[in-house]
Design a protein around this motif. Sequence first.
Motif, mmCIF file in Angstrom:
data_model
loop_
_atom_site.group_PDB
_atom_site.id
_atom_site.type_symbol
_atom_site.label_atom_id
_atom_site.label_comp_id
_atom_site.label_asym_id
_atom_site.label_seq_id
_atom_site.Cartn_x
_atom_site.Cartn_y
_atom_site.Cartn_z
ATOM 1 N N ASP A 345 0.862 -1.181 0.000
ATOM 2 C CA ASP A 345 0.000 0.000 0.000
ATOM 3 C C ASP A 345 0.897 1.230 0.000
ATOM 4 O O ASP A 345 1.505 1.568 1.013
ATOM 5 C CB ASP A 345 -0.926 -0.013 1.223
ATOM 6 C CG ASP A 345 -1.956 1.111 1.200
ATOM 7 O OD1 ASP A 345 -1.855 1.985 0.314
ATOM 8 O OD2 ASP A 345 -2.841 1.117 2.061
ATOM 9 N N PHE A 346 0.984 1.886 -1.158
ATOM 10 C CA PHE A 346 1.857 3.049 -1.276
ATOM 11 C C PHE A 346 1.151 4.357 -0.925
ATOM 12 O O PHE A 346 1.738 5.434 -1.093
ATOM 13 C CB PHE A 346 2.408 3.156 -2.704
ATOM 14 C CG PHE A 346 3.493 2.149 -3.015
ATOM 15 C CD1 PHE A 346 4.545 1.945 -2.137
ATOM 16 C CD2 PHE A 346 3.460 1.421 -4.191
ATOM 17 C CE1 PHE A 346 5.547 1.029 -2.420
ATOM 18 C CE2 PHE A 346 4.456 0.496 -4.481
ATOM 19 C CZ PHE A 346 5.505 0.306 -3.593
ATOM 20 N N ARG A 347 -0.086 4.292 -0.431
ATOM 21 C CA ARG A 347 -0.803 5.537 -0.160
ATOM 22 C C ARG A 347 -0.159 6.349 0.954
ATOM 23 O O ARG A 347 -0.273 7.577 0.974
ATOM 24 C CB ARG A 347 -2.268 5.223 0.183
ATOM 25 C CG ARG A 347 -3.096 4.778 -1.019
ATOM 26 C CD ARG A 347 -4.500 4.381 -0.598
ATOM 27 N NE ARG A 347 -4.492 3.225 0.297
ATOM 28 C CZ ARG A 347 -5.600 2.692 0.807
ATOM 29 N NH1 ARG A 347 -6.790 3.206 0.519
ATOM 30 N NH2 ARG A 347 -5.516 1.636 1.604
ATOM 31 N N GLY A 348 0.523 5.684 1.874
ATOM 32 C CA GLY A 348 1.174 6.409 2.954
ATOM 33 C C GLY A 348 2.629 6.744 2.684
ATOM 34 O O GLY A 348 3.303 7.322 3.535
ATOM 35 N N GLN A 356 10.648 9.267 -7.277
ATOM 36 C CA GLN A 356 9.428 8.923 -8.005
ATOM 37 C C GLN A 356 9.658 7.942 -9.154
ATOM 38 O O GLN A 356 8.870 6.995 -9.329
ATOM 39 C CB GLN A 356 8.766 10.196 -8.534
ATOM 40 C CG GLN A 356 7.423 9.951 -9.221
ATOM 41 C CD GLN A 356 6.379 9.377 -8.280
ATOM 42 O OE1 GLN A 356 6.179 9.893 -7.179
ATOM 43 N NE2 GLN A 356 5.708 8.304 -8.707
#
Length: 378
Positions: A345-348, A356
């Motif tokens: 989960d890269f949302r955090g 990037q």
Amino acid sequence: MTPELQAATPADIADLRQLYYAVYGPHYPAGLGTDPAEMARLIQDPHTHWLVARRPGTGALVGSAAVHGELVSRIGRLEGLAVHPEHRTGGLAGALTEALCERTIGTGLLDSVYATVRTVSAGPQRVVARNGFRALGILPNAVDLSRRESLALYARHSSGVLDRRVPVPEVPAPLTPLLRAVEQSLGVSYADTRATAPLPAPERPAAGRLETIEAPAFVRRRFRERFPDADGWFCPLHTPNVLLMPDDGHFEVYAYVNRTGSYCALIAAHPGPAAAAAWLEPITRTLTRAGASYVEALVPLDRHDLLSAFLAQGFIPSALYPAMRAEGYGFHDYAVMTHTNEQIDFRGVVVDGPLQPYLDSYASAWASTYLPTLEVAS
């Protein structure tokens, strides 16, 4: 007033433990900030350069960082960078980092120093970037702190080292985005490196099971017997504590498992990595049961066969360390192949600009490994 930088001493251990607790809470996975015996050993280790920062007048310990080096590989690891929350605006983290690099890379003692940096904010990435470190990749789910965190890999090379890289003729095609990201980050070129199809997965005998030996002292002795020098293995700054082998004993795999952080590094295989290449899936499952949700391995970039075997068994090319290993006059590049059995989960994750392209590269490699190729019927 500017804090004073001094070499760490055994008398600092109690204050250091309080500092690391203030910065990381109770979940810091390294003995460097939590285990008094390990801290004393590192402070007295001639290959470890450990600096502390003290506030003038009061003498309060407000910062710490170390570089642990290895003379054989001439590689160092920047670790334990911590600045007390009340002193994070004065550039102290950068001062500690630069002072350590001057004592190691600047004196010619080491060829490169690397750091694994947290991605919960951009601050740690910017600290190392301002001190000459360049982004090399992202390591998803690499460590368990208060929650599962991804780390970023950065490195700083001594002058002239990158110019002595040994050319790589070809790599499996899924590594191409990673190569492009490294070209952008470091200014090196892989224009002469061909991207070719990965080799099929190596066949593994249907019968057979793995045995696991978790006796750290025995594993270390056996490892040194099998690999009396650094020519037959390469995973710097790691000491194995787990040994895996099939019941017929035709190969041995050595690994370092950190149960506190729930991660593992594959260190070496005897008689060679090719002997265990077909067993990577069961090896990974076994290590997961042993407490490692994240497994990584360093693979020479010029070993198309080994890279293909890792790709075929669920590993993702996550980072690339150019000019990592010296051999004669030249330096060899290494890929960091990683496997995690937890949902990513890269949302955090917070990535600064230079990181990037590696996030994009990982996503591309993950898709080519785990998503099926769709065929359209006419």
